[in-house]
Scaffold this active site. Structure first.
Site, PDB file in Angstrom:
ATOM      1  N   ASP A 142       1.229  -0.988   0.138  1.00 20.80           N
ATOM      2  CA  ASP A 142       0.203   0.003  -0.503  1.00 20.80           C
ATOM      3  C   ASP A 142       1.073   1.311  -0.086  1.00 20.80           C
ATOM      4  O   ASP A 142       1.762   1.329   0.243  1.00 20.80           O
ATOM      5  CB  ASP A 142      -1.113   0.092   1.378  1.00 20.80           C
ATOM      6  CG  ASP A 142      -1.737  -0.451   1.005  1.00 20.80           C
ATOM      7  OD1 ASP A 142      -2.520  -2.274   0.300  1.00 20.80           O
ATOM      8  OD2 ASP A 142      -3.197  -1.509   2.436  1.00 20.80           O
ATOM      9  N   HIS A 193      -6.600   2.898  -3.548  1.00 16.36           N
ATOM     10  CA  HIS A 193      -6.645   2.801  -3.029  1.00 16.36           C
ATOM     11  C   HIS A 193      -7.765   3.924  -1.770  1.00 16.36           C
ATOM     12  O   HIS A 193      -7.318   4.242  -0.693  1.00 16.36           O
ATOM     13  CB  HIS A 193      -5.594   2.617  -1.937  1.00 16.36           C
ATOM     14  CG  HIS A 193      -4.477   2.338  -0.572  1.00 16.36           C
ATOM     15  ND1 HIS A 193      -6.128   1.832   0.194  1.00 16.36           N
ATOM     16  CD2 HIS A 193      -3.926   3.210   0.167  1.00 16.36           C
ATOM     17  CE1 HIS A 193      -5.464   1.220   1.432  1.00 16.36           C
ATOM     18  NE2 HIS A 193      -4.672   1.985   1.297  1.00 16.36           N
ATOM     19  N   HIS A 197      -7.419   8.479   1.965  1.00 11.02           N
ATOM     20  CA  HIS A 197      -7.693   7.480   2.127  1.00 11.02           C
ATOM     21  C   HIS A 197      -8.139   7.518   3.705  1.00 11.02           C
ATOM     22  O   HIS A 197      -8.017   7.034   5.182  1.00 11.02           O
ATOM     23  CB  HIS A 197      -5.819   7.445   3.143  1.00 11.02           C
ATOM     24  CG  HIS A 197      -5.532   5.778   3.743  1.00 11.02           C
ATOM     25  ND1 HIS A 197      -5.604   6.063   5.045  1.00 11.02           N
ATOM     26  CD2 HIS A 197      -4.990   5.012   2.777  1.00 11.02           C
ATOM     27  CE1 HIS A 197      -5.049   4.251   5.401  1.00 11.02           C
ATOM     28  NE2 HIS A 197      -4.684   3.741   4.271  1.00 11.02           N
ATOM     29  N   HIS A 291       3.809  -2.260   3.147  1.00 10.22           N
ATOM     30  CA  HIS A 291       3.251  -0.781   2.617  1.00 10.22           C
ATOM     31  C   HIS A 291       5.006  -0.739   2.981  1.00 10.22           C
ATOM     32  O   HIS A 291       6.188  -0.639   2.623  1.00 10.22           O
ATOM     33  CB  HIS A 291       3.570  -0.267   4.315  1.00 10.22           C
ATOM     34  CG  HIS A 291       1.804  -0.051   4.092  1.00 10.22           C
ATOM     35  ND1 HIS A 291       1.289  -2.023   6.189  1.00 10.22           N
ATOM     36  CD2 HIS A 291       0.770   0.201   4.634  1.00 10.22           C
ATOM     37  CE1 HIS A 291       0.141  -1.260   5.860  1.00 10.22           C
ATOM     38  NE2 HIS A 291      -0.194  -0.579   5.028  1.00 10.22           N
TER      39      HIS A 291
END
Length: 328
Positions: A142, A193, A197, A291
């Site tokens: 991510d 994504h 966020h 990540h």
């Protein structure tokens, strides 16, 4: 005797004069009462039983006076202005030719539905494992904060010949177009994504759409196509949010295991713990969450640091690697 003769002559003269006067009166009566040729005098209606002399046609000899006859009343034909109007001709009904019988035509076959961007079996799911993948692991990263660990991650993947999948926020893609280009040029898969966020379960459907579509546009502008892979920020989702994402043409992809490398050393996590968590959850179709960015408190990049060990140990267990395209 002469006086007597003179008196007689006067008597005779008086008689002759009387006769002349009577004759003149008779002729006058005849002239004024005789009807013109073809009917009674204008303005004079013959009464029943009255007699009148009928003059002879002009081309014949003078008629011999004979007994008078009773004139029969004649019926005059009405003048054109007095005739009753003729009835308007009735138009003949139009001739309608019989139409040929209509043969019912079968309805056209329905058009095939557009190809779904992902298997319909994935509707309503936030996928946690690649179904039917066999001995395969999908490494996913991510990107929403910084790109501190990206160079090391791309270098390790390239050296090991391992493909991976990257879920980018729209804001990260807009701020790191060179990073997007490096990911794509290395042959890796890109997913959506969200734009900024946020937790999507607290947003309306319109708010979810704005986040998903905003990120899509930003990632496309940076040179990658994220559809149809989506990952919920923080992993927060419910049935409504999943349906909203599906309606936008995306399939949500969760994970089988989170390495917790994002917690950093300040959170009590080490490189060894990151690798051990991946191996402890190893199974066919495992999806691993890591990540790109560094921990905001200690600046550590534990996932990037643990990646070489993870690849080596997974392969040693008999597994290979694939991108999330294997879902599609």
């Amino acid at each position: 005797m002469r006086p007597t003769s003179a008196r007689n002559r006067r008597v005779v003269a008086a008689i002759l004069a009387g006769v002349l006067v009577i004759g003149a009166v008779v002729w006058a009566v005849i002239l004024f009462t005789a009807p013109p040729a073809g009917g009674p005098a204008a303005g004079v209606t013959p009464s029943p039983g009255a007699t009148s002399a009928v003059p002879a046609p002009a081309t014949t000899a003078p008629a011999t006076t004979g007994p008078t006859t009773t004139a029969s009343p004649t019926t005059a034909s009405p003048s054109p202005s007095e005739r009753p109007p003729s009835p308007a001709p009735t138009a003949a009904p139009p001739v309608v030719s019989p139409e040929p019988p209509v043969t019912p035509q079968p309805p056209p076959p329905p058009e095939p539905p557009p190809a779904a961007p992902f298997p319909l079996a994935l509707l309503g799911q936030d996928v946690e494992v690649i179904p039917g993948a066999g001995q395969v692991v999908a490494l996913t990263f991510d990107a929403g904060a910084n790109s501190a660990g990206l160079p090391k991650i791309l270098r390790t993947l390239s050296q090991a010949g391992v493909p991976a999948s990257f879920f980018l926020t729209g804001s990260w893609a807009a701020a790191n177009p060179s990073g997007v280009s490096a990911i794509v040029s290395s042959g890796h898969r890109v997913g959506n994504h969200s734009m900024t966020h946020p937790g999507l379960t607290g947003l309306t459907d319109a708010g979810i759409a704005a986040e998903v579509q905003g990120a899509e546009q930003a990632i496309l502008a940076a040179g990658a196509d994220p559809a149809p892979l989506f990952r919920f920020p923080f992993g927060e989702r419910d049935a409504r949010a999943i349906a909203a994402v599906n309606n936008l043409g995306y399939v949500p992809v969760r994970w089988t295991v989170d390495t917790l490398g994002w917690k950093g050393t300040s959170g009590g996590i080490s490189v060894q713990q990151v690798a051990d968590r991946v191996l402890a959850a190893l199974r066919p179709g495992e999806i691993v969450l890591m990540h790109i960015g560094s921990n905001p408190d200690d600046g550590s990049t534990l996932d990037a640091d643990a990646l070489p060990q993870i690849i080596e140990r997974v392969r040693a267990a008999g597994y290979s690697f694939a991108t999330l395209d294997s879902l599609l």
